[in-house]
Design a protein around this motif. Structure first.
Motif, PDB file in Angstrom:
ATOM      1  N   GLN A 124      22.908  21.301  35.309  1.00  0.00           N
ATOM      2  CA  GLN A 124      24.293  21.082  35.659  1.00  0.00           C
ATOM      3  C   GLN A 124      24.626  21.740  36.990  1.00  0.00           C
ATOM      4  O   GLN A 124      24.131  22.817  37.312  1.00  0.00           O
ATOM      5  CB  GLN A 124      25.223  21.667  34.587  1.00  0.00           C
ATOM      6  N   ILE A 125      25.510  21.067  37.770  1.00  0.00           N
ATOM      7  CA  ILE A 125      25.996  21.658  39.013  1.00  0.00           C
ATOM      8  C   ILE A 125      27.114  22.625  38.646  1.00  0.00           C
ATOM      9  O   ILE A 125      28.071  22.266  37.968  1.00  0.00           O
ATOM     10  CB  ILE A 125      26.524  20.574  39.964  1.00  0.00           C
ATOM     11  N   GLN A 126      26.972  23.874  39.082  1.00  0.00           N
ATOM     12  CA  GLN A 126      27.953  24.887  38.748  1.00  0.00           C
ATOM     13  C   GLN A 126      29.134  24.797  39.702  1.00  0.00           C
ATOM     14  O   GLN A 126      28.968  24.827  40.911  1.00  0.00           O
ATOM     15  CB  GLN A 126      27.304  26.271  38.840  1.00  0.00           C
ATOM     16  N   ARG A 127      30.343  24.681  39.146  1.00  0.00           N
ATOM     17  CA  ARG A 127      31.539  24.639  39.970  1.00  0.00           C
ATOM     18  C   ARG A 127      31.910  26.048  40.412  1.00  0.00           C
ATOM     19  O   ARG A 127      31.727  27.017  39.688  1.00  0.00           O
ATOM     20  CB  ARG A 127      32.694  24.021  39.179  1.00  0.00           C
ATOM     21  N   LYS A 128      32.455  26.130  41.600  1.00  0.00           N
ATOM     22  CA  LYS A 128      32.904  27.428  42.102  1.00  0.00           C
ATOM     23  C   LYS A 128      34.129  27.883  41.321  1.00  0.00           C
ATOM     24  O   LYS A 128      34.993  27.086  40.954  1.00  0.00           O
ATOM     25  CB  LYS A 128      33.270  27.325  43.584  1.00  0.00           C
ATOM     26  N   THR A 129      34.210  29.182  41.087  1.00  0.00           N
ATOM     27  CA  THR A 129      35.402  29.738  40.469  1.00  0.00           C
ATOM     28  C   THR A 129      36.500  29.854  41.519  1.00  0.00           C
ATOM     29  O   THR A 129      36.245  29.793  42.728  1.00  0.00           O
ATOM     30  CB  THR A 129      35.111  31.124  39.883  1.00  0.00           C
ATOM     31  N   LEU A 130      37.725  30.051  41.060  1.00  0.00           N
ATOM     32  CA  LEU A 130      38.835  30.259  41.993  1.00  0.00           C
ATOM     33  C   LEU A 130      38.588  31.475  42.864  1.00  0.00           C
ATOM     34  O   LEU A 130      38.882  31.474  44.056  1.00  0.00           O
ATOM     35  CB  LEU A 130      40.146  30.425  41.208  1.00  0.00           C
ATOM     36  N   ALA A 131      38.019  32.523  42.254  1.00  0.00           N
ATOM     37  CA  ALA A 131      37.732  33.741  43.016  1.00  0.00           C
ATOM     38  C   ALA A 131      36.744  33.465  44.146  1.00  0.00           C
ATOM     39  O   ALA A 131      36.896  33.971  45.264  1.00  0.00           O
ATOM     40  CB  ALA A 131      37.198  34.827  42.087  1.00  0.00           C
ATOM     41  N   SER A 186      44.067  38.091  38.929  1.00  0.00           N
ATOM     42  CA  SER A 186      42.666  38.341  38.582  1.00  0.00           C
ATOM     43  C   SER A 186      41.726  37.672  39.587  1.00  0.00           C
ATOM     44  O   SER A 186      40.681  38.232  39.937  1.00  0.00           O
ATOM     45  CB  SER A 186      42.355  37.865  37.164  1.00  0.00           C
ATOM     46  N   SER A 187      42.088  36.469  40.057  1.00  0.00           N
ATOM     47  CA  SER A 187      41.248  35.772  41.037  1.00  0.00           C
ATOM     48  C   SER A 187      41.231  36.511  42.370  1.00  0.00           C
ATOM     49  O   SER A 187      40.187  36.606  43.033  1.00  0.00           O
ATOM     50  CB  SER A 187      41.745  34.338  41.243  1.00  0.00           C
ATOM     51  N   ILE A 188      42.392  37.046  42.782  1.00  0.00           N
ATOM     52  CA  ILE A 188      42.454  37.827  44.022  1.00  0.00           C
ATOM     53  C   ILE A 188      41.582  39.064  43.908  1.00  0.00           C
ATOM     54  O   ILE A 188      40.788  39.380  44.811  1.00  0.00           O
ATOM     55  CB  ILE A 188      43.906  38.226  44.348  1.00  0.00           C
ATOM     56  N   ARG A 189      41.700  39.760  42.794  1.00  0.00           N
ATOM     57  CA  ARG A 189      40.920  40.995  42.620  1.00  0.00           C
ATOM     58  C   ARG A 189      39.420  40.710  42.589  1.00  0.00           C
ATOM     59  O   ARG A 189      38.626  41.462  43.145  1.00  0.00           O
ATOM     60  CB  ARG A 189      41.363  41.710  41.346  1.00  0.00           C
ATOM     61  N   GLU A 190      39.037  39.612  41.919  1.00  0.00           N
ATOM     62  CA  GLU A 190      37.619  39.265  41.854  1.00  0.00           C
ATOM     63  C   GLU A 190      37.100  38.860  43.230  1.00  0.00           C
ATOM     64  O   GLU A 190      35.972  39.214  43.605  1.00  0.00           O
ATOM     65  CB  GLU A 190      37.400  38.135  40.851  1.00  0.00           C
ATOM     66  N   ALA A 191      37.915  38.132  44.008  1.00  0.00           N
ATOM     67  CA  ALA A 191      37.508  37.734  45.361  1.00  0.00           C
ATOM     68  C   ALA A 191      37.295  38.961  46.240  1.00  0.00           C
ATOM     69  O   ALA A 191      36.321  39.045  47.006  1.00  0.00           O
ATOM     70  CB  ALA A 191      38.565  36.819  45.982  1.00  0.00           C
ATOM     71  N   ILE A 192      38.197  39.926  46.132  1.00  0.00           N
ATOM     72  CA  ILE A 192      38.063  41.167  46.914  1.00  0.00           C
ATOM     73  C   ILE A 192      36.817  41.929  46.482  1.00  0.00           C
ATOM     74  O   ILE A 192      36.085  42.485  47.317  1.00  0.00           O
ATOM     75  CB  ILE A 192      39.335  42.023  46.759  1.00  0.00           C
ATOM     76  N   LYS A 193      36.552  41.918  45.181  1.00  0.00           N
ATOM     77  CA  LYS A 193      35.339  42.585  44.684  1.00  0.00           C
ATOM     78  C   LYS A 193      34.086  41.933  45.251  1.00  0.00           C
ATOM     79  O   LYS A 193      33.146  42.614  45.684  1.00  0.00           O
ATOM     80  CB  LYS A 193      35.317  42.541  43.150  1.00  0.00           C
ATOM     81  N   ILE A 194      34.059  40.599  45.270  1.00  0.00           N
ATOM     82  CA  ILE A 194      32.920  39.860  45.815  1.00  0.00           C
ATOM     83  C   ILE A 194      32.671  40.253  47.264  1.00  0.00           C
ATOM     84  O   ILE A 194      31.538  40.530  47.671  1.00  0.00           O
ATOM     85  CB  ILE A 194      33.157  38.332  45.697  1.00  0.00           C
ATOM     86  N   LEU A 195      33.755  40.296  48.047  1.00  0.00           N
ATOM     87  CA  LEU A 195      33.602  40.582  49.474  1.00  0.00           C
ATOM     88  C   LEU A 195      33.338  42.063  49.739  1.00  0.00           C
ATOM     89  O   LEU A 195      32.739  42.407  50.758  1.00  0.00           O
ATOM     90  CB  LEU A 195      34.842  40.110  50.236  1.00  0.00           C
ATOM     91  N   LEU A 230      44.427  43.920  54.652  1.00  0.00           N
ATOM     92  CA  LEU A 230      44.837  42.656  54.050  1.00  0.00           C
ATOM     93  C   LEU A 230      46.251  42.781  53.478  1.00  0.00           C
ATOM     94  O   LEU A 230      46.691  43.881  53.120  1.00  0.00           O
ATOM     95  CB  LEU A 230      43.882  42.255  52.925  1.00  0.00           C
ATOM     96  N   PRO A 231      46.958  41.661  53.356  1.00  0.00           N
ATOM     97  CA  PRO A 231      48.258  41.687  52.671  1.00  0.00           C
ATOM     98  C   PRO A 231      48.092  42.215  51.241  1.00  0.00           C
ATOM     99  O   PRO A 231      47.009  42.163  50.655  1.00  0.00           O
ATOM    100  CB  PRO A 231      48.685  40.218  52.669  1.00  0.00           C
ATOM    101  N   MET A 274      48.387  36.306  46.512  1.00  0.00           N
ATOM    102  CA  MET A 274      48.558  35.336  45.427  1.00  0.00           C
ATOM    103  C   MET A 274      49.370  34.137  45.909  1.00  0.00           C
ATOM    104  O   MET A 274      49.069  32.987  45.570  1.00  0.00           O
ATOM    105  CB  MET A 274      49.234  36.004  44.227  1.00  0.00           C
ATOM    106  N   LYS A 275      50.409  34.399  46.711  1.00  0.00           N
ATOM    107  CA  LYS A 275      51.225  33.302  47.256  1.00  0.00           C
ATOM    108  C   LYS A 275      50.441  32.492  48.292  1.00  0.00           C
ATOM    109  O   LYS A 275      50.487  31.259  48.313  1.00  0.00           O
ATOM    110  CB  LYS A 275      52.487  33.870  47.898  1.00  0.00           C
ATOM    111  N   ILE A 276      49.699  33.206  49.164  1.00  0.00           N
ATOM    112  CA  ILE A 276      48.951  32.531  50.227  1.00  0.00           C
ATOM    113  C   ILE A 276      47.926  31.567  49.651  1.00  0.00           C
ATOM    114  O   ILE A 276      47.789  30.420  50.111  1.00  0.00           O
ATOM    115  CB  ILE A 276      48.254  33.561  51.137  1.00  0.00           C
TER     116      ILE A 276
END
Length: 218
Positions: free
Chosen positions: A2-9, A46-55, A31-32, A38-40
């Motif tokens: 299966q092709i894995q879809r990207k998460t929102l994060a 949770s997605s914002i926090r996970e994205a920041i964790k990834i980076l 960063l803001p 979240m608005k941008i």
């Protein structure tokens, strides 16, 4: 597969990286705050926090508790798995050859009975499938035998590196053995010798035999 879809994060992380590359955020910029992000990006906290964790893991952002999140680099540090994915198979084999004897020796010292039973299960399955010439299943059983030894070595980092490289070794089996298990039947005895050394808690012999398997001396 299966092709894995990207998460929102992951999507937010990619958009943030693009913004940094395009100098929407310069190195050193803060960063803001979360509600603004979240608005941008139109996602939840949770997605914002996970994205920041990834980076942060990739070395692009630095989180300073109580202060904020700052841009520290435009250059994404690739994960070990990504680097191995890009490596030539000869490099992967070289890494494995450096690891095998160490992993086997540590497994002989630190394995428990449950881990020993798992190693034995894949050893026996490897033999059965090789005898029946069930090639793809045999290749997977061989990989699982070696991974189960790594699982018993008592070092999580060694184990994870070994597991990542093993996926590449499996691909070479599938591409180079032409659905044939002759070499696996031939090498069954030395694999059993390796198991017995681990069973007897003999790290020196386990390391020696593991290196012989790597060097295909059997």
């Amino acid at each position: 597969m299966q092709i894995q879809r990207k998460t929102l994060a992951q999507e937010v992380a990619e958009r943030l990286i693009q913004g940094i590359i395009n100098e929407e955020y310069a190195i050193g910029d803060q960063l803001p705050i979360e509600p603004e992000l979240m608005k941008i990006y139109g996602v939840g906290r949770s997605s914002i926090r996970e994205a920041i964790k990834i980076l942060s893991i990739k070395g692009v952002l630095s989180v300073q508790q109580g202060v904020g999140t700052f841009v520290t680099s435009k250059h994404v540090q690739e994960s070990l798995e990504t680097q191995i994915n890009k490596a030539e198979i000869e490099e992967v084999y070289e890494v494995r050859s450096l690891l095998d004897s160490k992993v086997a020796a540590r497994a002989a010292m630190f394995r428990n009975e449950e881990q020993l039973q798992t190693i034995k299960k894949y050893l026996d399955l490897r033999e059965k499938l090789a005898t029946e010439n069930q090639a793809l299943e045999c290749y997977q059983a061989d990989i699982n035998f070696h991974i189960s030894i790594a699982e018993a070595c008592g070092n999580n980092l060694l184990k994870e590196i070994y597991k990542i490289t093993s996926t590449h070794i499996l691909r070479t089996f599938e591409n180079s053995h032409n659905n044939n298990t002759d070499s696996f039947r031939l090498s069954q005895k030395i694999h059993r010798d390796l198991y017995e050394s681990i069973e007897k808690r003999d790290p020196d012999n386990a390391a020696r035999i593991a290196q012989m398997i790597v060097d295909r001396v059997y």
